[in-house]
Design a protein around this motif. Structure first.
Motif, PDB file in Angstrom:
ATOM      1  N   VAL A 506     -11.484   1.667  10.068  1.00  0.00           N
ATOM      2  CA  VAL A 506     -11.797   2.768   9.152  1.00  0.00           C
ATOM      3  C   VAL A 506     -10.524   3.410   8.615  1.00  0.00           C
ATOM      4  N   GLY A 507      -9.541   3.628   9.489  1.00  0.00           N
ATOM      5  CA  GLY A 507      -8.283   4.226   9.048  1.00  0.00           C
ATOM      6  C   GLY A 507      -7.560   3.377   8.031  1.00  0.00           C
ATOM      7  N   THR A 508      -7.577   2.064   8.225  1.00  0.00           N
ATOM      8  CA  THR A 508      -6.916   1.159   7.271  1.00  0.00           C
ATOM      9  C   THR A 508      -7.593   1.201   5.909  1.00  0.00           C
ATOM     10  N   VAL A 509      -8.927   1.151   5.908  1.00  0.00           N
ATOM     11  CA  VAL A 509      -9.668   1.208   4.642  1.00  0.00           C
ATOM     12  C   VAL A 509      -9.391   2.525   3.922  1.00  0.00           C
ATOM     13  N   MET A 510      -9.402   3.623   4.650  1.00  0.00           N
ATOM     14  CA  MET A 510      -9.139   4.927   4.038  1.00  0.00           C
ATOM     15  C   MET A 510      -7.716   5.011   3.492  1.00  0.00           C
ATOM     16  N   LEU A 511      -6.755   4.423   4.221  1.00  0.00           N
ATOM     17  CA  LEU A 511      -5.368   4.415   3.754  1.00  0.00           C
ATOM     18  C   LEU A 511      -5.236   3.654   2.437  1.00  0.00           C
ATOM     19  N   VAL A 512      -5.852   2.480   2.355  1.00  0.00           N
ATOM     20  CA  VAL A 512      -5.770   1.667   1.133  1.00  0.00           C
ATOM     21  C   VAL A 512      -6.400   2.409  -0.049  1.00  0.00           C
ATOM     22  N   LEU A 513      -7.578   2.992   0.174  1.00  0.00           N
ATOM     23  CA  LEU A 513      -8.262   3.721  -0.902  1.00  0.00           C
ATOM     24  C   LEU A 513      -7.463   4.952  -1.334  1.00  0.00           C
ATOM     25  N   TYR A 514      -6.874   5.642  -0.372  1.00  0.00           N
ATOM     26  CA  TYR A 514      -6.081   6.835  -0.686  1.00  0.00           C
ATOM     27  C   TYR A 514      -4.832   6.458  -1.481  1.00  0.00           C
ATOM     28  N   GLY A 515      -4.148   5.393  -1.034  1.00  0.00           N
ATOM     29  CA  GLY A 515      -2.959   4.946  -1.763  1.00  0.00           C
ATOM     30  C   GLY A 515      -3.293   4.526  -3.173  1.00  0.00           C
ATOM     31  N   ALA A 516      -4.428   3.819  -3.345  1.00  0.00           N
ATOM     32  CA  ALA A 516      -4.840   3.387  -4.682  1.00  0.00           C
ATOM     33  C   ALA A 516      -5.148   4.587  -5.564  1.00  0.00           C
ATOM     34  N   GLY A 517      -5.822   5.586  -4.975  1.00  0.00           N
ATOM     35  CA  GLY A 517      -6.140   6.784  -5.745  1.00  0.00           C
ATOM     36  C   GLY A 517      -4.894   7.522  -6.193  1.00  0.00           C
ATOM     37  N   LEU A 518      -3.938   7.681  -5.294  1.00  0.00           N
ATOM     38  CA  LEU A 518      -2.691   8.359  -5.651  1.00  0.00           C
ATOM     39  C   LEU A 518      -1.919   7.583  -6.717  1.00  0.00           C
ATOM     40  N   TRP A 519      -1.962   6.255  -6.615  1.00  0.00           N
ATOM     41  CA  TRP A 519      -1.259   5.444  -7.607  1.00  0.00           C
ATOM     42  C   TRP A 519      -1.890   5.608  -8.989  1.00  0.00           C
ATOM     43  N   LEU A 520      -3.236   5.655  -9.023  1.00  0.00           N
ATOM     44  CA  LEU A 520      -3.938   5.857 -10.298  1.00  0.00           C
ATOM     45  C   LEU A 520      -3.659   7.245 -10.861  1.00  0.00           C
ATOM     46  N   PHE A 521      -3.507   8.220  -9.969  1.00  0.00           N
ATOM     47  CA  PHE A 521      -3.198   9.586 -10.398  1.00  0.00           C
ATOM     48  C   PHE A 521      -1.714   9.778 -10.701  1.00  0.00           C
ATOM     49  N   ARG A 522      -0.956   8.697 -10.584  1.00  0.00           N
ATOM     50  CA  ARG A 522       0.487   8.714 -10.866  1.00  0.00           C
ATOM     51  C   ARG A 522       1.208   9.781 -10.029  1.00  0.00           C
ATOM     52  N   SER A 523       0.952   9.746  -8.746  1.00  0.00           N
ATOM     53  CA  SER A 523       1.586  10.704  -7.846  1.00  0.00           C
ATOM     54  C   SER A 523       3.085  10.445  -7.757  1.00  0.00           C
ATOM     55  N   PRO A 524       3.910  11.389  -8.202  1.00  0.00           N
ATOM     56  CA  PRO A 524       5.365  11.179  -8.097  1.00  0.00           C
ATOM     57  C   PRO A 524       5.841  11.108  -6.653  1.00  0.00           C
TER      58      PRO A 524
END
Length: 540
Positions: A506-524
């Motif tokens: 569960v932690g791995t899946v959440m990490l991947v989804l969170y990283g993808a979301g931040l990347w889409l939001f262009r997190s500096p």
């Protein structure tokens, strides 16, 4: 270049903390298998006794040293000898005070145990007193560890302070295993307080103290490696220690406040001892809560703190403001995910300590959730508080800590109106509420001190992190439900290894989804973390 140094120092600190915390969790798991957690008189008695040394040490010197020592050493480094004479005087003075406090506290073990455990059943309180005589000598070695470690941090030797607790955990683990082999394991906590013999008490509590001794003494070797040699120096007058004393006075007052709150908390929790989640359960939930804080926040803030102190010393308050902003945004990026993961996997995490029992896992899991929702605020507060210390201001933290203690005490006492099985959850929620209010006040007071804060960039970053974590939480909750985290006999809570596997997936899946979301939001902030790794990959 400065940011690179901060990043490298933070990474090194985090690596040591991770190893130490992993071993700490292993120690907590073995301790739970040895004396139980929820409903265990033995666990509650040991939790009270083993918490006393840290509490007394913090009252006497703990936060004072952290708040005062690094800024003072940074300022003293401008002396011709690099501050060595000043360090010897300060360390000698502190060790004399802490040594005297250790002797007095150990003699007063029955009184101290009663103050924190007066609501415990009589037999449990007597066991706590017996444990306390073995545990309280830890006070001196906590002080020695902090003194030696903070001097190393001020000299930019960050690693030993975070790596030496590894030795502590190894020693304590060996003691627990020896106890289990010699006297038997008791994962359900059925051993009564009256069944403990002097030999059992000495082995369990004595090995815990021996671990603290090893953690502190090993730092002398690292002092020699950076060219420091401790020589007792009792000539304390005329070397500027008065300014350190004035700074320490407010911090001492702040620590008295938090100690009062701790007494309230322990006595409120004691009313549930033997019937549900109580002192030991909250201690374990706090250990879980502190894992991401210790690995991420403390590592980042410690690396920034020395630089903040240098900028404050030179009057470069704009750079102090930049350090504060950078530290909060870096902490928020990681802690937002950590908070969400802890909430989602709270029941499986609890099952690591209490496997196969949904009632006990849910009792501990609910306490974890109540703490975890306040994780980001707690960690940001830590950074803000260290900023005040870097500025040489210990009075203002006293003010906002006074408010926090008042709010917490009121809320904690109100939890006595709850059913006994919800008292621990209520205390954890009281902590989260009080910390949130404390943070809001601290930010307002810091803004007055610095003129302005980098508020827009910080808030934008935190809101972006929050938005990116929504989908991971939804998916994570669906997954843990499918794995049976809320079902009697479910795979996620049936045994320790199943719980660990579920948390990992569960932690791995959440990490991947969170990283993808931040990347889409262009997190500096994310791109700042990822850029060095991507650059290395391109070069290869």
């Amino acid at each position: 270049m400065a940011e690179d140094r901060i990043a490298r120092a933070s990474l090194f600190l985090a690596s040591g903390t991770i190893v130490s915390r992993v071993l700490g969790f292993l120690k907590a798991i073995v301790l739970a298998a040895t004396i139980g957690v929820v409903g265990s008189a033995s666990a509650d008695a040991f939790a009270v006794a083993n918490g006393l040394p840290n509490t007394v040490y913090v009252i006497v010197a703990g936060g004072v040293l952290s708040a005062v020592l690094v800024p003072q050493i940074v300022r003293a480094s401008a002396h011709a000898d690099g501050g060595s004479a000043y360090i010897n005087k300060l360390v000698t003075l502190a060790l004399v005070v802490i040594g005297a406090a250790t002797v007095v506290a150990t003699a007063l073990a029955p009184l101290l145990a009663w103050i924190y455990g007066s609501q415990l059943p009589p037999a449990t309180l007597q066991l706590a007193i017996a444990f306390a005589f073995w545990c309280l000598p830890q006070i001196f070695f906590y002080g020695l560890y902090t003194l030696l470690g903070e001097v190393l941090n001020a000299r930019r030797s960050f690693g030993p302070f975070t790596w030496s607790p590894v030795l502590n955990n190894v020693v304590a683990l060996l003691g627990l295993v020896a106890f289990g082999v010699a006297f038997g394991f008791d994962p359900d906590g059925t051993r009564s307080a009256g069944e403990w013999t002097p030999g059992m008490i000495a082995l369990l509590a004595g090995s815990a103290t021996l671990g603290i001794v090893a953690q502190a003494v090993v730092l002398f070797w690292f002092w020699r490696r950076i060219g420091l040699h401790y020589r007792p120096d009792f000539a304390w007058r005329g070397v500027g220690l008065g300014s350190a004393g004035r700074m320490a006075g407010w911090t001492f007052g702040m620590l008295l406040l938090t100690t009062f709150a701790g007494i309230v908390q322990t006595n409120v929790l004691s009313t549930a001892s033997g019937e549900g989640a109580s002192i030991a359960a909250v201690d374990n939930a706090w250990l879980i809560f502190m894992l991401p804080h210790s690995v991420i926040t403390v590592s980042i803030a410690t690396a920034y703190f020395t630089r903040m102190s240098e900028h404050a010393r030179d009057g470069e308050f704009g750079r102090v403001r930049d350090d504060l902003s950078g530290a909060i945004r870096a902490v928020g990026l990681i802690l937002m995910l950590a908070s969400a993961v802890l909430v989602v996997v709270a029941y499986p995490f609890a099952a690591v300590f209490q496997p196969g029992n949904l009632a006990n896992a849910s009792a501990l899991g609910n306490v974890i959730i109540a703490f975890a929702i306040g994780l980001v605020g707690f960690s940001v507060l830590f950074v803000v508080q260290r900023t005040f210390y870097a500025l040489g201001d210990t009075r203002t933290p006293f003010v906002f800590t006074l408010v926090q203690v008042a709010v917490f005490t009121t809320a904690a006492l109100m939890t006595l109106l709850l059913p006994v099985q919800w008292v621990a959850v209520g205390v954890a929620l009281a902590t989260t509420l009080a910390t949130t209010i404390q943070l809001a006040l601290a930010v307002i007071l810091l803004r007055r001190k610095l003129g302005r804060l980098d508020a827009r960039r910080v808030l934008t970053s935190l809101v972006r992190d929050l938005a990116a974590v929504v989908l991971p939480v939804a998916v994570g909750l669906w997954m843990v439900t499918a794995f049976g985290a809320f079902t009697p006999g479910g795979f996620a809570i049936a045994d320790r290894w199943g719980a660990i596997l579920v948390m990992a997936i569960v932690g791995t899946v959440m990490l991947v989804l969170y990283g993808a979301g931040l990347w889409l939001f262009r997190s500096p902030e994310l791109r700042g973390f990822a850029a060095p790794a991507l650059a290395r990959l391109r070069r290869r």
